[in-house]
Design a protein around this motif. Structure first.
Motif, short mmCIF file in Angstrom:
data_model
loop_
_atom_site.label_atom_id
_atom_site.label_comp_id
_atom_site.label_asym_id
_atom_site.label_seq_id
_atom_site.Cartn_x
_atom_site.Cartn_y
_atom_site.Cartn_z
N ASP A 60 0.82 -1.21 0.00
CA ASP A 60 0.00 0.00 0.00
C ASP A 60 0.86 1.26 0.00
N LEU A 61 1.93 1.29 0.83
CA LEU A 61 2.77 2.48 0.90
C LEU A 61 3.51 2.73 -0.41
N ILE A 62 4.04 1.68 -1.00
CA ILE A 62 4.77 1.82 -2.26
C ILE A 62 3.85 2.35 -3.37
N LEU A 63 2.64 1.80 -3.45
CA LEU A 63 1.71 2.23 -4.49
C LEU A 63 1.13 3.61 -4.21
N LYS A 64 1.09 4.00 -2.94
CA LYS A 64 0.63 5.35 -2.60
C LYS A 64 1.64 6.39 -3.05
#
Length: 387
Positions: A339-343
């Motif tokens: 989630d953090l990488i794609l955010k």
């Protein structure tokens, strides 16, 4: 090369985290830790001066410490012994600074825990003198760069590092967590932090190959339930931990469990190592946990039911205890990493702090590619990666 990463440790392994960043001609070190179980205990600091960007380690512009775990701060005394530049600070959050001072003192050769005694006292003192605490979520401007410390979860005081030099931006997560624990809420990035157009996301991917849905927190609660079930309470239990912070979290979880239950076998006290108790007081402030107290207050002849939480290597001091070894992780979940990488969708993402030899039940980078993001790469120690 103007912008590149070199991992002196902690790249394709969990341990000795130490990442050198050359950013617009400035030299930064992100964490400086030790390995726990290998003969080669320290990161490759000497290799940094072979990169043609620094003559000596005194050319460092900044050293950032993400949090107070030995695999991220345990080599600071070694680094301090190599530095003559008094202006170089070991920068961290205010709380991490206080906890790191306690932790480093444990590493003195004249302390009682022999398995942790690895440094001459003078090197510890040099490292402590260089620790500089800064507030979180506040922009700090230095002469040639600026940075923020962002609350990272994982353990009290842990932060992400947001670093900017002449418009180039990197975000180093440290060991962040997307799960709430009693002493430590999950990571939080405030709105005033611009996550657009990040040039490099350096993310600690402990769970990059483990996509199991069961949370580590649930496993930990099950273990605590087992302590109080079945064969328990003849009266004495000894819990060994490898991290002071883990011991503090377990103490609070045990305390909360006891508060929620009605016991017909009398009250239960929780005794923790003296250094652990010092850190516990720093973290908890005025909040009171009346059943948690320092080990020095335990009367070994007492018949009271109690639990001891101690650092690994101290068990020889105790007999007639039911012993249990506690090893657990407060790292971010596989889904939290994703989630953090794609955010952020940084121009490049380097995944570090990964045991690339572990059994693979998932593959973070491969799944990211399947979702349309191909900027993520696993890295190896002592190799150069441009960004």
């Amino acid at each position: 090369m103007e912008n590149f990463l070199f991992s002196a440790g902690g790249g394709n392994e969990i341990g000795a985290s130490c990442y050198y960043i050359c950013l617009k001609g400035r030299n930064f070190l992100l964490d400086c830790g030790i390995r726990y179980m290998y003969k080669r205990q320290y990161p490759s600091l000497n290799e940094l001066t072979n990169l043609m960007t620094m003559d000596t380690l005194n050319d460092l512009d900044g050293v950032f410490i993400s949090h107070g775990h030995y695999d991220h701060n345990g080599a600071l005394p070694l680094l301090a012994s190599k530095l003559k530049n008094e202006k170089i600070e070991f920068m961290c959050s205010d709380l991490t600074g206080k906890l790191t001072e306690i932790q480093l003192n444990i590493l003195k050769k004249h302390q009682e825990i022999k398995s942790y005694a690895i440094y001459e006292d003078i090197n510890i003192e040099r490292a402590i003198e260089k620790i500089k605490g800064y507030p979180t979520n506040e922009r700090i401007d230095k002469r040639d760069y600026s940075f923020y410390f962002i609350k990272g979860g994982h353990i009290p005081g842990a932060t992400m590092v947001y670093l900017e030099v002449e418009g180039k931006k990197i975000l180093y997560t440290g060991d962040f967590s997307d799960i709430d624990y009693p002493l430590t809420p999950r990571y939080f990035i405030p709105r005033n932090i611009d996550l657009k157009n990040i040039d490099l996301l350096l993310i600690n991917g402990t769970r990059a190959f483990n996509n199991e849905a069961i949370e580590n927190k649930r496993r930990l609660k099950r273990e605590i339930n087992r302590i109080f079930g079945g064969i328990f309470f003849e009266g004495r239990i000894l819990l060994e931990v490898t991290q002071i912070n883990n011991g503090m979290e377990i103490a609070v979880l045990l305390n909360n469990h006891l508060d929620e239950k009605t016991w017909d076998k009398g009250d239960v006290k929780i005794y923790i190592d003296e250094a652990m108790y010092q850190m516990f007081q720093v973290v908890c402030g005025e909040e009171k946990f009346e059943r948690i107290m320092p080990l020095s207050q335990l009367d070994m002849n007492s018949k009271e039911k109690h639990i001891i939480i101690t650092m690994k290597g101290n068990r020889f001091k105790f007999s007639n205890y039911t012993m249990k070894y506690f090893s657990y992780s407060l790292h971010g979940s596989y889904r939290g990493l994703m989630d953090l990488i794609l955010k952020i969708k940084a121009k490049k993402t380097f995944v570090v702090h990964v045991d690339q030899n572990q059994e693979r039940k998932g593959d973070l980078v491969k799944e990211l590619q399947e979702k349309g993001y191909d900027g993520a790469t696993y890295i190896e120690n002592e190799k150069i990666y441009e960004f």
